[in-house]
Structure formats: structure tokens, C-alpha cells
Design a protein around this motif. Structure first.
Motif, PDB file in Angstrom:
ATOM      1  N   SER A 115       1.249  -1.214  -0.131  1.00  0.00           N
ATOM      2  CA  SER A 115       0.317  -0.156   0.103  1.00  0.00           C
ATOM      3  C   SER A 115       0.760   1.533  -0.289  1.00  0.00           C
ATOM      4  N   VAL A 116       1.848   0.943   0.426  1.00  0.00           N
ATOM      5  CA  VAL A 116       2.708   1.931   0.419  1.00  0.00           C
ATOM      6  C   VAL A 116       3.993   2.750  -0.852  1.00  0.00           C
ATOM      7  N   GLU A 117       4.393   1.508  -1.238  1.00  0.00           N
ATOM      8  CA  GLU A 117       4.946   1.590  -2.425  1.00  0.00           C
ATOM      9  C   GLU A 117       3.926   2.390  -3.585  1.00  0.00           C
ATOM     10  N   LYS A 118       2.518   1.471  -3.196  1.00  0.00           N
ATOM     11  CA  LYS A 118       2.049   1.971  -4.983  1.00  0.00           C
ATOM     12  C   LYS A 118       1.440   3.261  -4.714  1.00  0.00           C
ATOM     13  N   GLU A 119       1.489   3.752  -2.635  1.00  0.00           N
ATOM     14  CA  GLU A 119       1.246   5.618  -3.304  1.00  0.00           C
ATOM     15  C   GLU A 119       2.298   6.246  -3.415  1.00  0.00           C
ATOM     16  N   TRP A 120       3.568   5.839  -3.604  1.00  0.00           N
ATOM     17  CA  TRP A 120       4.518   6.424  -3.590  1.00  0.00           C
ATOM     18  C   TRP A 120       4.770   6.807  -5.121  1.00  0.00           C
ATOM     19  N   ARG A 121       4.062   5.515  -5.641  1.00  0.00           N
ATOM     20  CA  ARG A 121       4.296   5.424  -7.319  1.00  0.00           C
ATOM     21  C   ARG A 121       3.421   6.049  -8.048  1.00  0.00           C
ATOM     22  N   ASP A 122       2.307   6.611  -7.280  1.00  0.00           N
ATOM     23  CA  ASP A 122       1.162   7.463  -8.232  1.00  0.00           C
ATOM     24  C   ASP A 122       1.626   8.811  -7.852  1.00  0.00           C
ATOM     25  N   ILE A 123       2.607   9.169  -9.263  1.00  0.00           N
ATOM     26  CA  ILE A 123       3.164  10.164  -9.983  1.00  0.00           C
ATOM     27  C   ILE A 123       2.324  10.814 -10.555  1.00  0.00           C
ATOM     28  N   SER A 124       1.636  12.063 -10.556  1.00  0.00           N
ATOM     29  CA  SER A 124       0.490  13.153 -11.172  1.00  0.00           C
ATOM     30  C   SER A 124       2.237  14.382 -11.270  1.00  0.00           C
ATOM     31  N   LEU A 125       0.955  14.859 -12.793  1.00  0.00           N
ATOM     32  CA  LEU A 125       2.113  15.926 -13.401  1.00  0.00           C
ATOM     33  C   LEU A 125       1.373  17.757 -12.635  1.00  0.00           C
ATOM     34  N   ILE A 126       2.018  18.368 -12.294  1.00  0.00           N
ATOM     35  CA  ILE A 126       1.758  19.519 -12.124  1.00  0.00           C
ATOM     36  C   ILE A 126       1.708  20.847 -13.479  1.00  0.00           C
ATOM     37  N   GLU A 127       1.333  21.643 -13.248  1.00  0.00           N
ATOM     38  CA  GLU A 127       2.435  22.647 -14.705  1.00  0.00           C
ATOM     39  C   GLU A 127       2.854  23.789 -13.203  1.00  0.00           C
ATOM     40  N   GLY A 128       3.782  24.475 -13.972  1.00  0.00           N
ATOM     41  CA  GLY A 128       4.897  24.516 -13.072  1.00  0.00           C
ATOM     42  C   GLY A 128       3.872  26.176 -13.020  1.00  0.00           C
ATOM     43  N   ASP A 129       3.990  26.274 -13.631  1.00  0.00           N
ATOM     44  CA  ASP A 129       3.262  28.341 -13.830  1.00  0.00           C
ATOM     45  C   ASP A 129       1.688  28.089 -13.006  1.00  0.00           C
ATOM     46  N   ASP A 130       1.117  26.464 -12.106  1.00  0.00           N
ATOM     47  CA  ASP A 130       0.147  26.646 -11.539  1.00  0.00           C
ATOM     48  C   ASP A 130      -0.106  27.317 -10.763  1.00  0.00           C
ATOM     49  N   PHE A 131       1.265  27.707 -10.064  1.00  0.00           N
ATOM     50  CA  PHE A 131       1.328  27.334  -8.696  1.00  0.00           C
ATOM     51  C   PHE A 131       3.103  28.297  -8.246  1.00  0.00           C
ATOM     52  N   SER A 132       2.810  29.557  -7.590  1.00  0.00           N
ATOM     53  CA  SER A 132       3.763  30.350  -7.541  1.00  0.00           C
ATOM     54  C   SER A 132       4.838  30.343  -7.249  1.00  0.00           C
ATOM     55  N   ILE A 133       5.636  30.925  -7.318  1.00  0.00           N
ATOM     56  CA  ILE A 133       7.165  30.724  -7.167  1.00  0.00           C
ATOM     57  C   ILE A 133       7.207  30.175  -6.097  1.00  0.00           C
ATOM     58  N   VAL A 134       6.786  31.070  -4.738  1.00  0.00           N
ATOM     59  CA  VAL A 134       6.838  30.597  -2.976  1.00  0.00           C
ATOM     60  C   VAL A 134       6.460  29.235  -2.859  1.00  0.00           C
TER      61      VAL A 134
END
Length: 209
Positions: A115-134
Motif C-alpha cells: 500500500s505504501v509503495e503504491k502511494e509512492w508511485r502514484d505520480i501526477s504532473l503539475i504545470e509549474g505555472d499553476d502555482f506561485s514560485i513561493v
């Protein structure tokens, strides 16, 4: 976006980043820890790529185990960790939950490990400009220092075909993504990091067939 994630998963050995075929090196502290070393490393990364950050993508499975965050035993570190995680959870960059509630209390069971391994491997992509540099800066700092923060975190340049990752020795590693990775940029980045006070770099050239 899916192609970028597929390229990452094909290029990176998640069991040991240094064993990845395109591993290009890393920088880390080479002296005793000094306050704000993590800040210095993250600031260097953000400064070095300041003109390219809008095109970067974050690939993350980072999450906080609420059973551990704020319980490392050092009052100042616990307060810092709690503040960082609260801000990241609010921003949506990090999720927080209890391992005991989600995975059970038998840490030695196969079910818990899977279960822990599955959580670690649940990688998703996030556009860098969706969040502030802070927010991005806080995520990179947290990945280096927060007790109870788990998962993978890569900040990727699709243009350069490079993936950078923060690590807990207060620096960044670099992995080339595929055959067209810009190795020169990676090596120049690590060479400049080697000049930072208290830091040193290990630079690798991937083997060619």
C-alpha cells in the motif's frame, strides 16, 4: 503531459535514482550542516533556471504522514515542518493523511508495504505555472528537510529533457530523460553548484552503447 510522465517513468529508476540510465550527477553538502543550507540550495536552483521555470513541470507523489509530521523531537524543526506542511496542503501541492488510518498498524505486513509503495508511485504532473514560485520553493525545501514527508518529487524541463530532484543531503540530482537530454546544461548546472559554499558536486557522463 501524459507523454512527459511516460518519459519520466521510462527513464528513472524509482528504487534508486543513481541507477537510472540517464543519471547525470548531483550536488550535496560536503561539510557539517549549517542553518539554511536547504534554502541556499533551493535558491540556487530557482535562480539558475529563473528564465525557464514557466515551462517546467512538477512530477510528484509527495505526501505527508500526519502521524510523523511535527514529531521529530526538536521543537524548532517540528514547528518549521508543521508550518511548511500546512502551507503546502492549503496550496494543494501536498496531501496529508495518517498512515496508520489508511494502511493499518502492522508495519511489517505485506499489505502495508504494498500500500505504501503504491502511494509512492502514484505520480501526477503539475504545470509549474499553476502555482506561485513561493509554493514551489516551499515544496523543494520541504522535500529536503521535513520529517514525515514521503514520495517522489521531480521538477522537469520537457525542453531540456532533464529531471531535477531535491534530496535530503541539501542539494539536487539530475537525470536525463531519453536520448535527447541536454547533458551540457545538466553538467554546467552541477559545475556551478560545486562553487556554492559548503557544497560539492559529482558529475556523471552516461554510458553510450
Amino acid at each position: 503531459m501524459p507523454d512527459t510522465l511516460r518519459l519520466l517513468m521510462m527513464s528513472v529508476n524509482l528504487s534508486g535514482y543513481g541507477a537510472s540510465n540517464g543519471f547525470l550527477g548531483f550536488f550535496e553538502k560536503d561539510t557539517r550542516y549549517e542553518p539554511d543550507m536547504e534554502e541556499s540550495a533551493v535558491n540556487f536552483f530557482l535562480r539558475y533556471f529563473r528564465n525557464d521555470l514557466e515551462s517546467f513541470v512538477i512530477a510528484s507523489s509527495v505526501h505527508a504522514n500526519s502521524d510523523e509530521v511535527g514529531h521529530c523531537g526538536d521543537a524548532a524543526d517540528d514547528q518549521r515542518d508543521s508550518d511548511l506542511i500546512k502551507g503546502l496542503v492549503r496550496s494543494g501541492l501536498v496531501k496529508e493523511f495518517s498512515y496508520k488510518k489508511r494502511f493499518g498498524r502492522d508495519l511489517s505486513s505485506q499489505k502495508y508495504s504494498e500500500s505504501v509503495e503504491k502511494e509512492w508511485r502514484d505520480i501526477s504532473l503539475i504545470e509549474g505555472d499553476d502555482f506561485s514560485i513561493v509554493c514551489i520553493r516551499s515544496l523543494l525545501v520541504a522535500k529536503m528537510v521535513v520529517y514525515g514527508l514521503y514520495g517522489h518529487c521531480f521538477i522537469m524541463s520537457p525542453d531540456l529533457q532533464l529531471a531535477f530532484y531535491p534530496h535530503d543531503d541539501f542539494g539536487f540530482g539530475v537525470i536525463g530523460l531519453g536520448d535527447d537530454a541536454n547533458i551540457q546544461v545538466a553538467h554546467d548546472f552541477l559545475a556551478q553548484a560545486d562553487q556554492l559554499p559548503g557544497m560539492h558536486s559529482i558529475i556523471r557522463t552516461p554510458s553510450t552503447n
